[in-house]
Design a protein around this motif. Structure first.
Motif, PDB file in Angstrom:
ATOM      1  N   ILE A   1       0.874  -1.175   0.000  1.00  0.00           N
ATOM      2  CA  ILE A   1       0.000   0.000   0.000  1.00  0.00           C
ATOM      3  C   ILE A   1       0.910   1.224   0.000  1.00  0.00           C
ATOM      4  O   ILE A   1       1.737   1.383   0.908  1.00  0.00           O
ATOM      5  CB  ILE A   1      -0.904   0.042   1.259  1.00  0.00           C
ATOM      6  CG1 ILE A   1      -1.701  -1.258   1.386  1.00  0.00           C
ATOM      7  CG2 ILE A   1      -1.841   1.251   1.196  1.00  0.00           C
ATOM      8  CD1 ILE A   1      -2.543  -1.337   2.661  1.00  0.00           C
TER       9      ILE A   1
ATOM     10  N   THR B   1       1.055   5.111   0.251  1.00  0.00           N
ATOM     11  CA  THR B   1       0.268   6.284   0.645  1.00  0.00           C
ATOM     12  C   THR B   1       1.071   7.580   0.526  1.00  0.00           C
ATOM     13  O   THR B   1       0.586   8.637   0.911  1.00  0.00           O
ATOM     14  CB  THR B   1      -0.209   6.143   2.109  1.00  0.00           C
ATOM     15  OG1 THR B   1       0.948   6.061   2.946  1.00  0.00           O
ATOM     16  CG2 THR B   1      -1.068   4.911   2.305  1.00  0.00           C
TER      17      THR B   1
ATOM     18  N   ALA C   1      -0.533  10.488  -1.442  1.00  0.00           N
ATOM     19  CA  ALA C   1      -1.760  10.960  -0.792  1.00  0.00           C
ATOM     20  C   ALA C   1      -1.455  11.751   0.473  1.00  0.00           C
ATOM     21  O   ALA C   1      -2.139  12.725   0.792  1.00  0.00           O
ATOM     22  CB  ALA C   1      -2.650   9.765  -0.470  1.00  0.00           C
ATOM     23  N   ARG C   2      -0.427  11.334   1.187  1.00  0.00           N
ATOM     24  CA  ARG C   2      -0.078  11.997   2.449  1.00  0.00           C
ATOM     25  C   ARG C   2       0.225  13.481   2.275  1.00  0.00           C
ATOM     26  O   ARG C   2      -0.035  14.284   3.164  1.00  0.00           O
ATOM     27  CB  ARG C   2       1.169  11.334   3.060  1.00  0.00           C
ATOM     28  CG  ARG C   2       0.861  10.307   4.099  1.00  0.00           C
ATOM     29  CD  ARG C   2       2.118   9.599   4.587  1.00  0.00           C
ATOM     30  NE  ARG C   2       1.805   8.194   4.816  1.00  0.00           N
ATOM     31  CZ  ARG C   2       1.146   7.754   5.875  1.00  0.00           C
ATOM     32  NH1 ARG C   2       0.737   8.601   6.800  1.00  0.00           N
ATOM     33  NH2 ARG C   2       0.864   6.481   6.018  1.00  0.00           N
TER      34      ARG C   2
ATOM     35  N   ILE D   1      -3.149   9.606   7.132  1.00  0.00           N
ATOM     36  CA  ILE D   1      -3.644   8.404   6.456  1.00  0.00           C
ATOM     37  C   ILE D   1      -3.247   7.210   7.305  1.00  0.00           C
ATOM     38  O   ILE D   1      -2.101   7.121   7.765  1.00  0.00           O
ATOM     39  CB  ILE D   1      -3.046   8.278   5.033  1.00  0.00           C
ATOM     40  CG1 ILE D   1      -3.516   9.457   4.173  1.00  0.00           C
ATOM     41  CG2 ILE D   1      -3.458   6.949   4.403  1.00  0.00           C
ATOM     42  CD1 ILE D   1      -3.059   9.409   2.748  1.00  0.00           C
TER      43      ILE D   1
ATOM     44  N   THR E   1      -3.318   2.878   7.805  1.00  0.00           N
ATOM     45  CA  THR E   1      -3.563   1.540   7.256  1.00  0.00           C
ATOM     46  C   THR E   1      -3.545   0.557   8.422  1.00  0.00           C
ATOM     47  O   THR E   1      -3.332   0.948   9.577  1.00  0.00           O
ATOM     48  CB  THR E   1      -2.478   1.135   6.232  1.00  0.00           C
ATOM     49  OG1 THR E   1      -1.229   1.024   6.944  1.00  0.00           O
ATOM     50  CG2 THR E   1      -2.356   2.170   5.126  1.00  0.00           C
TER      51      THR E   1
ATOM     52  N   ALA F   1      -7.689   1.483   3.791  1.00  0.00           N
ATOM     53  CA  ALA F   1      -6.987   2.607   4.412  1.00  0.00           C
ATOM     54  C   ALA F   1      -7.985   3.700   4.727  1.00  0.00           C
ATOM     55  O   ALA F   1      -9.070   3.746   4.140  1.00  0.00           O
ATOM     56  CB  ALA F   1      -5.900   3.138   3.481  1.00  0.00           C
TER      57      ALA F   1
ATOM     58  N   VAL G   1      -8.366   7.877   5.003  1.00  0.00           N
ATOM     59  CA  VAL G   1      -7.801   9.202   4.738  1.00  0.00           C
ATOM     60  C   VAL G   1      -8.536  10.198   5.625  1.00  0.00           C
ATOM     61  O   VAL G   1      -9.768  10.210   5.663  1.00  0.00           O
ATOM     62  CB  VAL G   1      -7.993   9.595   3.253  1.00  0.00           C
ATOM     63  CG1 VAL G   1      -7.480  11.021   3.006  1.00  0.00           C
ATOM     64  CG2 VAL G   1      -7.305   8.596   2.338  1.00  0.00           C
TER      65      VAL G   1
ATOM     66  N   VAL H   1      -4.011   6.879  -3.191  1.00  0.00           N
ATOM     67  CA  VAL H   1      -3.501   5.740  -2.420  1.00  0.00           C
ATOM     68  C   VAL H   1      -3.460   4.545  -3.373  1.00  0.00           C
ATOM     69  O   VAL H   1      -4.480   4.187  -3.962  1.00  0.00           O
ATOM     70  CB  VAL H   1      -4.410   5.428  -1.210  1.00  0.00           C
ATOM     71  CG1 VAL H   1      -3.950   4.146  -0.510  1.00  0.00           C
ATOM     72  CG2 VAL H   1      -4.423   6.603  -0.236  1.00  0.00           C
TER      73      VAL H   1
END
Lengths: 760, 155, 272
Positions: free
Chosen positions: A50, A52, A55-56, A64, A66, A104, A106, A121
């Motif tokens: 995964i 991220t 996206a972070r 975020i 998981t 996950a 967000v 993500v």
């Protein structure tokens, strides 16, 4: 004259009609962040990574999470009859088991930022073969839980000692057999799930939730987060429908307090409809193997139903519901021999859950379909076959082979009322005429005579009544109205017992700080549990008030009368000297501890409403299109408190029952991808596909409670589904069609006509 | 982008992102939460409002598209003390249960009655084809709309 | 439920719309009523960079008598098409079918031009215009051109419109004879599983089908059979000839073929 039994319009309506209700998404929460879940796009896969990172750093993203971040233990099924090793993680760990499973979370400043970031993500999946068909689950080498070693989540047959008797059908002239699919459907409350979590400076958690059972949610949150129940406050504001699907304890909502703590801000989650279709849970999902044997003169002697229940990917409420199907297996009939077996399996699909009726519609559908198969086989009218086997009114209380004790009923009268109201004979004549003419639109009549169980879960329910110092009343309940009109119904009980005007009665529910205990609203239980508690509390408040009034009137309490017509107290025989509620309440609050009584009422047992439904359909035999032209229903739920509200419950249930029979089905492709994941693809029924319904009143009070009330919430779905299915098959029986599985879409009906034609 | 919309008779000016849907503008910027969101495919009609007097799904209209126009929501047609006849008919005929579809259903009904002042049952049922309700089975909604239009329901 | 971010520009006239399209290139999409495009954008199945809003181009909302034809401005809303006296009198099929698109809320926003330019084979209006042998007028940087409906629908959601062109007008013939539209769907608000449009045009009978191929299609074998004197039943039996119906959630290809035959027969019976 008592207000009970009158068509009182709802007290809560003006608010809904002028400014709208206040649902979770409408509650102002300062500084609340949004939670958006990234969901599995695969039905069955191993998660290899995964990512991220992108996206972070996206605009507006706060955090975020998981599975690697979540330090909460996976949860076993909520019902101990299920395989407790089939646990569910809070976010997917190493694998995903259905499309829509949260992978996950967000957390973002705005809703839009969350949607934008969730697209960034990136999850790498190694696809695994998916099990979609429950009939292949038991034998499949593919296992959803490899460590558990089986896809069987529950073996109800083994648990209940099912062993098919070799001589089961001895003495039967005729045995009919059928595999019946009770189709998986989506509950579709108009409000999807929504929740918010806020931690107070004192370490107390407040959770706002769209739920049917706030107190159970409080206890579950307390357990998950190691808190005392008193450290958790659940507030359910207005809730936009539930239909059973908001009784469960959803993973997405349960994780919110954990997220709120990590980001140290309030958080809110409101799913989209598409998410809801993937994760709220689905109803039904049974494959039934039914066998019914009897004599040529119409006596049923033996009935066997073996049920394969689809639990979806994580077994929960839905996986357990075949127990309810078992309990109600033999319906309204006296049947000498009854057997029930089956299993619950896991598949790579959305977990199943309770949906209006929850196991009982499946029971009624099975036996009512079988009765029609039997009737056709022996050449007898379906109404007469039913009549020949009904439990008689002098047989109550009636204990069934599967362990239910029916409290009261008169099934034959329900059937007679129905046939009379519908003009059954004339309809049969019309059907014969159309068959003789051989036209395109053939007529079908479908019957269902049903009995169901309401308030099936034992235990107490909370109801309280308080008369405040100004002479007005507050009524509190541990049930939870989310459309059922309790604010009006419970106020009517208080008004009846105390003579306080409806507009002076405030209704309180859905806040666990104000309502200490309660089971919530499900299983058509509210009036016969909380309603009775409210009635008893009212009576006791009146007793207390009479003592206070006795002081004011300088009389003995036993001589004081509460005139509920005027809401005044007087001494028996002296009606001109009175004390009003406000005088009595003011005195009670000034001199004592006020006028408040809280009751936990435990019913003697479950109640068993019943009824008879007739569907009239026209089938276009060229295209297979079905039109429901009439629907006539007799529903007896004991004594009626407010006909306006019970009729509304019947209408809604009937529409949902019709929808399951004619249109609605959750479907997956062979890889487990959902193909009905929104309201454009899923054929949720609309006004244009339905007629107005013809309701016939019938009231047989239950001896189980002082209101004489049974439940009415689910009757509609229980009778309507088999009535409609039987009607469609009946329209085609002269063409050789004996069974069509639901939903009876035009193509399916057309196919059935084609196949019957080929066989003939 | 600057938009100016007359909402329930009051001129409202705000700067909005082009992608903001009218329903989100009403709910989140103007705080008019009576209008609900029930789906994401323009199917359910819970978000129905009047745009220049006609029913539209406010989830399928951008706020910028409503610039310079008038919008009427459930909050703008009557009060608890003085309900609009359509609102009163919904109460009288028990045309609502959980209340979630209700604001959209009422707004759709207003537009329907504008176009069909004395509708038949079939006209009401077809006229509400774009509004889904899960609680009522539509029976009492249809009865309420017919009564508000001065027609007699058949059942 | 929330579209991806985009830029928004508003056109005040057809000319301005065309120049804005030229300016923004492939990244731009026209927004009329928005009832084809916005649902796709909300699910992020479409993510245009720029929306050119033509919703306020009032000059393109009209229904006009044009001699043997009726001219309908591309931005005329379904509702306005539905209640147009001119269309009701002289091309009843178009107003009737406009009243069957989507639901009332959709008809208050969606436009005839938007529906036709989207070119969805499951839509009602493209097949009707095709059956009528209508003409589509497009405006581009180099001026106006007319496109016959039979040349307009090229592939799935693909039309003869160039990316820099705007559909401005739909012309349909005035009808002297009968017409019929048979829509077969699940729910009232749903797209047609199959539809059949039939109308007497210029002495012949034209038939077009909804959702029987990647585009709306004419049932040419039916038309030829009728022209050759075949009975309605015999002609309708070939309704699915040359079609390529898809299989989906709502119907198999075989069932669609069967429906096409039944619906065309019913339509022809109604046309008389």
């Amino acid at each position: 004259m008592s207000i009970l039994g009158n068509r009182v319009v709802r007290l809560e309506d003006p608010r809904f009609l002028t400014v709208g209700g206040t649902y979770v998404d409408d509650v102002p929460l300062d500084g609340a962040l949004f939670v958006t879940y990234v969901r599995s796009t695969m039905a069955h896969a191993v998660i290899s990574s995964i990512d991220t990172a992108e996206a972070r750093v996206a605009p507006g993203v706060v955090a975020i999470f998981t599975a690697a971040d979540v330090d909460l233990a996976p949860r076993p099924p909520a019902i101990p009859m299920l395989n407790m090793a089939m646990t569910r993680p809070w976010l997917s760990t190493d694998r995903v088991r259905f499309v829509g499973e949260p992978v996950a979370a967000v957390v973002s400043e705005t809703r839009a930022a969350g949607v934008d970031a969730a697209e960034l993500v990136f999850v790498d999946y190694e696809p695994l073969p998916a099990i979609v068909d429950p009939e292949s689950a038991e034998q499949s080498e593919v296992l959803l839980f490899p460590d558990v070693g089986t896809n069987i989540a529950m073996d109800i047959g083994a648990m209940m000692g099912f062993s098919p008797a070799p001589d089961f059908f001895d003495g039967c002239d005729v045995v009919v057999r059928q595999r019946i699919v009770n189709n998986r459907v989506a509950p579709c409350p108009m409000e999807v799930r929504a929740a918010a979590a806020v931690w107070g400076p004192d370490g107390r958690l407040t959770q706002w939730a769209s739920t049917q059972n706030p107190n159970a949610l409080r206890d579950s949150l307390a357990e998950a987060y190691g808190l005392e129940p008193s450290q958790v406050r659940v507030i359910a504001p207005d809730v936009g429908g539930g239909f059973g699907a908001k009784t469960g304890l959803s993973t997405e909502e349960h994780l919110l307090p954990w997220i709120a703590k990590r980001v140290d801000r309030p958080v809110r989650f409101v799913e989209t409809r598409t998410e809801s279709m993937l994760t709220m849970g689905h109803g039904r999902g049974q494959t039934q193997f039914v066998e019914l044997g009897g004599t040529r003169d119409g006596k049923v002697l033996a009935w066997r139903n073996v049920v394969l229940q689809d639990a979806g990917a994580y077994p929960g409420m839905g996986g357990f519901l075949s127990f309810m199907t078992r309990l109600m297996a033999s319906g309204v009939y006296v049947i000498p021999k009854v057997e029930f077996g089956g299993k619950t399996v896991v598949t790579n699909t959305t977990p199943t859950t309770a949906y209006r009726g929850a196991g009982r519609p499946e029971a009624a559908a099975a036996i009512e379909r079988a009765m029609d198969l039997f009737a056709v086989e022996i050449g007898m009218d379906p109404a007469e076959v039913r009549r020949a086997n009904l439990i008689q009114k002098d047989q109550f209380p009636y204990a069934t082979a599967m362990g239910a004790t029916y409290d009261s009923g008169d099934y034959e009268q329900a059937l007679d009322l129905l046939l009379d109201a519908a003009g059954y004979r004339a309809l049969r004549d019309e059907q014969a005429r159309r068959r003789a003419e051989g036209g395109t639109r053939q007529l079908g009549l479908g019957l269902a005579v049903y009995v169901e169980i309401t308030s099936p879960v034992p235990g107490p329910e909370f109801g309280g009544v308080e008369v405040t110092a100004d002479g007005k009343a507050v009524v509190r309940a541990g049930t939870f109205s989310h459309g059922q009109g309790h604010a009006t119904a419970f106020a009517m009980i208080v008004a009846d017992r105390l003579g306080i005007a409806l507009e002076d009665i405030e209704f309180v529910q859905g806040d666990t700080d104000l309502i200490p205990t309660g089971q919530g609203t499900m299983g058509s239980r509210s009036l016969q549990t909380a309603g009775v508690a409210v009635a008893q509390a009212s009576t006791q408040v009146a007793d207390k008030a009479r003592e206070v009034a006795a002081n004011l009137l300088e009389a003995a309490p036993d001589d004081v009368v509460l005139d509920t017509a005027s809401g005044n107290f007087h001494v028996a025989g002296s009606p001109t000297v009175t004390r009003s509620w406000s005088e009595v309440a003011a005195a009670a609050h000034a001199d004592g501890d006020g006028l408040r009584v809280d009751i936990d009422f435990t019913p003697e047992g479950a109640s068993f409403p019943f009824g008879a439904h007739l569907a009239v359909v026209e089938v276009d035999v060229e295209t297979g299109r079905v039109e429901l032209t009439r629907f006539v229903a007799v529903d007896d739920s004991g004594r009626i408190l407010n006909p306006l509200i019970t009729e509304g419950q019947r209408h809604g249930g009937i529409a949902q029952g019709v929808a399951q029979a004619l249109m609605e089905e959750v479907r997956y492709d062979e890889d487990g991808n959902p193909v009905t994941a929104n309201l454009a693809d899923y054929a949720m029924i609309s006004a244009a596909e339905l007629p107005s319904f013809e309701l016939v009143p019938m009231e047989t009070p239950t001896p189980l409670n002082e209101l004489g009330a049974k439940g009415i919430g689910e009757s509609g779905t229980i009778g309507a589904t088999p009535a409609v299915q039987n009607a469609v098959v009946d329209a085609l029986s002269h063409l050789g069609v004996r069974h069509v599985d639901m939903p009876l879409t035009a193509e399916r009906v057309w196919q059935a006509i084609q196949s019957a034609g080929e066989k003939a | 982008m600057k938009v100016s919309i007359a909402v329930n008779g009051e001129q409202q000016q705000h700067d909005v992102e082009p992608r903001v849907l009218l329903v989100h503008h009403l709910r989140e910027t103007l705080g008019l939460t009576g209008t609900n969101v029930g789906c994401d495919t323009s199917s359910c009609g819970a978000c129905t409002v009047l745009l220049d007097g006609e029913s539209v799904k406010s989830c399928t209209v951008l706020a910028v598209q409503a610039d310079g126009r008038s919008v009427t929501t459930i909050e703008g047609i009557g009060s608890a003390a003085a309900m609009h006849p359509v609102q009163a008919a919904f109460q009288e005929h028990h045309g609502l249960q959980c209340g979630f579809c209700t604001p959209g259903m009422v707004m759709a009904a207003l537009s329907l009655l504008e176009e069909h002042p004395k509708p038949t049952e079939a006209e009401v049922r077809e006229g509400l084809e774009g509004n889904l309700c899960r609680c009522t089975g539509y029976h009492n909604i249809v009865a309420a709309v017919m009564a508000a239009g001065g027609s007699k329901a058949t059942a | 439920m929330i579209p991806a971010a985009f830029d928004y520009v508003r056109a005040g006239s057809a000319d301005e719309a065309v120049s804005l399209l030229a300016q923004h290139g492939d990244d731009a999409k026209l927004l009329a009523g928005g009832h084809s495009l916005l649902p796709l954008m909300k699910l992020r199945l479409a993510t245009p960079g720029v929306l050119v809003d033509v919703g306020r181009v009032a000059e393109l909302s009209y229904v006009r008598d044009a001699g043997d034809e009726i001219a309908v401005g591309a931005l005329t809303r379904h509702r306005d098409v539905e209640v147009s006296d001119a269309l009701r009198a002289d091309c009843g099929i178009l107003s009737h079918v406009a009243g069957m698109v989507g639901d009332p809320q959709v008809r208050h926003r969606g436009t005839i031009g938007g529906s036709i330019a989207h070119g969805d084979p499951a839509s009602d209006l493209p097949a009707v215009v095709l059956a009528l042998g209508g003409t589509l007028v497009a405006q581009g940087p180099s001026g106006q051109r007319e496109i016959a409906a039979s040349d307009f629908f090229r592939g799935f959601l693909e039309t003869a419109l160039a990316p820099d062109e705007l559909l401005t007008e739909i012309r349909v013939p005035k009808l002297a004879g009968g017409w019929s539209y048979q829509k077969f769907n699940r729910r009232a608000q749903d797209w047609a599983i199959v539809g059949a449009a039939a109308a007497r045009v210029n002495g012949g009978t034209n038939v077009a089908l909804v959702n029987m191929a990647a585009t709306p299609v004419r049932a040419t074998s039916v038309e030829q059979a009728l022209a050759g004197g075949a009975s309605v039943a015999d002609a309708a039996a070939s309704a699915d000839e040359g079609t390529e119906p898809s299989a989906d959630l709502n119907a198999s290809a075989d069932y669609r073929r069967h429906l096409a035959r039944v619906l065309v027969r019913r339509a022809l019976d109604e046309v008389g």
